[in-house]
Design an enzyme around this catalytic site. Structure first.
Site, mmCIF file in Angstrom:
data_model
loop_
_atom_site.group_PDB
_atom_site.id
_atom_site.type_symbol
_atom_site.label_atom_id
_atom_site.label_comp_id
_atom_site.label_asym_id
_atom_site.label_seq_id
_atom_site.Cartn_x
_atom_site.Cartn_y
_atom_site.Cartn_z
ATOM 1 N N SER A 177 5.380 -29.159 15.687
ATOM 2 C CA SER A 177 5.001 -30.083 14.608
ATOM 3 C C SER A 177 3.980 -29.463 13.663
ATOM 4 C CB SER A 177 4.436 -31.379 15.203
ATOM 5 O OG SER A 177 3.271 -31.121 15.949
ATOM 6 N N LYS A 184 -1.330 -39.372 16.862
ATOM 7 C CA LYS A 184 -1.803 -38.510 15.780
ATOM 8 C C LYS A 184 -2.486 -39.332 14.689
ATOM 9 C CE LYS A 184 1.691 -34.929 16.593
ATOM 10 N NZ LYS A 184 2.898 -34.266 16.085
#
Length: 774
Positions: free
Chosen positions: A677, A720
């Site tokens: 990511s 996140k």
């Protein structure tokens, strides 16, 4: 009684011994002062004063440690023995009263008044003497300790005082009683005392004789019973009968019938009991079978608790114990609703996955409490032997059932809430793979017939509500993960932590530290300060430790008397916890070239990650540092290839890779970093460094890119986002395919962040880069 003269003679204290006048006996003397006293007596006139110590243990007696009345004796003979002691023969002369105790340094001495017995006899004295002799004769007939010859020597004694002394010396009396006779100067009184003593001794001896006869009869009866029992055992052994185990076997059979076992298990238990009856008790196998039968009896086969299906009550219990965690609570309430409608639902298998400290274990306890079920916990951390789950076969020494069966025994019911703690921490080696053994336990289609190697009979686990906990789902094998319903606990927002601290943690710590709300008041701003600057976690474990630290400081203040009430505010938090550990709002303070903020997902929740790119003159070498994993290295290669392919469109010198060495670094080099990511973050930082355009400080990003610049979806958007919120970021750039995850993010976080969903890297650059293109 007559005091004849005074004498000054050496003194010899006796331990555990008393000498009467006219007695002749040997003494062993070893103490230095006593030896010197003997030698002094031998030099003078052989006279020495013997008196008894009150306590045998006294090594250096003083005047208070010896009796004042003793015996003046004459030393007849003295012999030194090889071991250093002296054996001395003494003869008692008369009683003597010590009137002065003299310590001569090397030896002890005494000034005495010598007391002589009267020899006159009147009719009363004569009668007392005859009574005493008559009693003594009767005593000798009963007692085995005194011989007839001793009696014959006493018959001819004419002096009444001497008669009393001689008879007393032959009686088994305590030293104190003998001293009492020695100190009795009056002859008639002395005779009466000795008569009373012998009379009492006769009574005691008669009682001893009666008791002895009773004991003898009892012993004969016991020996007879023992003999008959041994005969019975021999007969039973010849007949192959139960070798005396009848009562024990009957008790076990009753317990087996009451255990509620299934028909097949009941048959097995009775068969094993029959084997146990016929095997001798001395056989090692007897203990193995007995242990197996006891395990079968101890396991719950039919005993169950009744579920409390009141959904409102269950919801209240869950809300009281835990703030937030709406998904998990909703799942438990759904289970209760279905159970109340069907009453036949198999136990669900939930897996609470999330970072440490978010309340996974305590939530399982609350679920058990809300369902009114027993709770049992088994820790699987570090388990690497399949036998830990399935048990050992009974052929092995010290075999035991596995942890599942042990947990069911501890629970005592067939429908407990069973917590499999740290299921992701299991490992495997040459002894087997315990995660494979767990497949049967956690498969709703198979666990109604779970087989343990020790129990051997199938056991029904289908009514058990299994709850597993894990920090990292990636370490759980796919087949095992497929059998569980994963519920992610991503962590708490700042607002949730504040509520948890106020409603749960602070109250718990006040009680643990002996404080009350009247002693300590903590403002909301102070708790928020602790959350922001003294913790950096997804859960609340460190927060609880910091609150405990504050409570300790306050306890010290109160005990020392400085204050009776302490108020912790935002301004004085540092007085209790020191300087802040972390910098809240870890976002960059200004826009920077070549520095991008990425969002990462770790085992401990979400976190922010700074990715730096630096160009230096060189020949196109790509340098990657920061302990990156293979996936992140490949993301960096892909980003570089994309930038080279789009260099003209991005207004970058197309030969930049021949002129510069590119160094990509992720700080905190000791921490391993990997994951799919970081692609758009690396590419953005690289383009920023090449175009000299700064990256906006308030922007965080996450997403993987392809070689053609397409942005791919990622996992852990909720975690996140929460880490970005903690770090003080204002905008998050994430893949368009992750728009479906927006509802999972807490509303308080969604309201503070701007989410930008992108599908191409060009869109990322529009929102991330500041300034105009050059």
């Amino acid at each position: 009684m007559a005091i004849t003269e005074e004498k000054h003679v050496p003194l010899l204290p006796l331990r555990g011994l008393l000498v009467f006048p006219t007695m002749v006996l040997h003494l062993d003397v070893g103490r230095e002062k006593s030896v010197q006293a003997l030698e002094k007596a031998m030099v003078d006139d052989h006279f020495i004063f013997l008196t008894t110590q009150k306590e045998v243990s006294t090594d250096e007696p003083s005047e208070e440690d010896v009796y004042q009345l003793g015996t003046l004796t004459k030393v007849k003979q003295m012999l030194k023995l090889p071991n250093g002691t002296i054996r001395v023969l003494v003869e008692g002369i008369s009683r003597a009263q010590m009137i002065e105790y003299v310590d001569e340094g090397d030896y002890l001495a005494a000034r005495l008044e010598v007391v002589e017995d009267s020899t006159e006899k009147d009719p009363e004295t004569e009668a007392l003497m005859r009574t005493l002799l008559d009693y003594f004769e009767q005593y000798i007939k009963i007692s085995k300790k005194v011989t007839t010859e001793t009696y014959n020597t006493t018959v001819d004694i004419e002096e009444p005082g001497r008669l009393a002394d001689i008879i007393t010396s032959h009686l088994p009396l305590k030293l104190k009683d003998k001293q009492d006779i020695l100190e009795t100067i009056d002859i008639k009184e002395r005779l009466n005392k000795v008569i009373d003593i012998i009379h009492n001794e006769k009574e005691v001896l008669n009682l001893e004789k009666k008791i002895g006869q009773r004991v003898k009869k009892s012993m004969e009866r016991t020996q007879k019973e023992y003999y008959l029992r041994e005969q019975l055992k021999a007969i039973q052994k010849e007949l192959g009968d139960k070798e005396g185990k009848t009562a024990e076997v009957a008790e076990l059979l009753e317990k087996i019938n009451q255990a509620g076992m299934p028909e097949q298990v009941l048959e097995t238990a009775k068969k094993e009991l029959d084997r146990y009856e016929k095997i001798p008790a001395s056989s090692a196998e007897s203990a193995v079978i007995r242990n197996y039968i006891e395990w079968l009896i101890a396991l719950p086969w039919s005993n169950a608790t009744k579920d409390d299906l009141d959904i409102m009550k269950a919801e209240k219990v869950l809300n009281d114990d835990h703030y937030g965690l709406e998904k998990v609570k909703e799942r438990v309430l759904e289970y209760l609703a279905v159970q109340s409608l069907t009453n036949s639902l198999k136990g669900p298998i939930l897996c609470l996955a999330g970072p440490p400290g978010v309340g996974k274990t305590s939530l399982a306890k609350s679920i058990a409490k809300s369902l009114n079920r027993h709770f049992v916990r088994v820790s699987l951390g570090g388990v690497r032997d399949e036998s830990e789950i399935r048990g050992h076969r009974r052929t092995y020494v010290g075999a035991m059932p596995g942890r599942i069966i042990q947990g069911m025994k501890k629970a005592g019911t067939i429908n407990p809430v069973f917590l499999l703690d740290e299921i992701d921490k299991m490992s495997h080696d040459f002894r087997g793979d315990p995660s494979s053994a767990m497949l049967e336990v956690l498969d709703p289609e198979q666990n109604n017939s779970f087989s343990d190697h020790y129990i051997e009979e199938t056991y029904d686990l289908s009514k058990v509500m299994f709850i597993a906990t894990a920090n990292d789902l990636s370490t759980i094998p796919a087949p095992l993960r497929d059998r569980m319903e994963i519920i992610n606990l991503s962590g708490y927002t700042e607002y949730e932590k504040l509520h948890i601290a106020k409603e749960h943690l602070l109250l718990k710590q006040l009680k643990a530290h002996g404080l009350s709300k009247s002693n300590l008041q903590m403002k909301d701003e102070a708790i928020t300060q602790i959350i922001r600057y003294y913790t950096k976690e997804a859960g609340v474990r460190t927060l609880e430790r910091q609150l405990a630290a504050v409570c300790r400081k306050v306890a010290k203040i109160i005990v020392s008397g400085e204050k009776k009430r302490v108020v912790v505010t935002q301004k004085n938090v540092s007085d209790f916890l020191g300087k802040p550990y972390f910098r809240f709002g870890a976002a960059e303070l200004e826009d920077q070239i070549g520095v991008a903020t990425g969002l990462a997902y770790t085992n401990f929740g979400g976190d922010t990650l700074q990715i730096e790119v630096l160009l230096s003159p060189g020949k196109g070498k790509l340098i990657l540092t920061g302990k990156l994993g293979d996936v992140m290295k490949e993301s960096a290669q892909a980003a570089l290839s994309y930038v080279r392919s789009k260099s003209e469109k991005l207004h970058i010198d197309k030969d930049f890779y021949e002129k510069y060495d590119i160094h990509i670094h992720v700080p905190e080099g000791a921490v391993p970093k990997d994951g799919p990511s970081a692609g758009i973050t690396i590419a953005t930082a690289l383009i920023s460094a090449l175009t000299k355009r700064p990256i906006r400080k308030e922007v965080g990003m996450t997403g993987e890119i392809t070689l053609r610049g397409r942005v791919l979806p990622i996992g852990g958007l909720k975690e996140k986002s929460m880490s970005a919120h903690r770090a003080g970021l204002k905008k998050i750039i994430c893949p368009v395919d992750n728009a479906r995850d927006i509802d999972d993010i807490p509303e308080s976080v969604r309201n503070d962040l701007e989410f930008v969903f992108v599908s191409q890297l060009d869109e990322v650059l529009q929102h991330a880069l500041a300034g105009e293109e050059k």
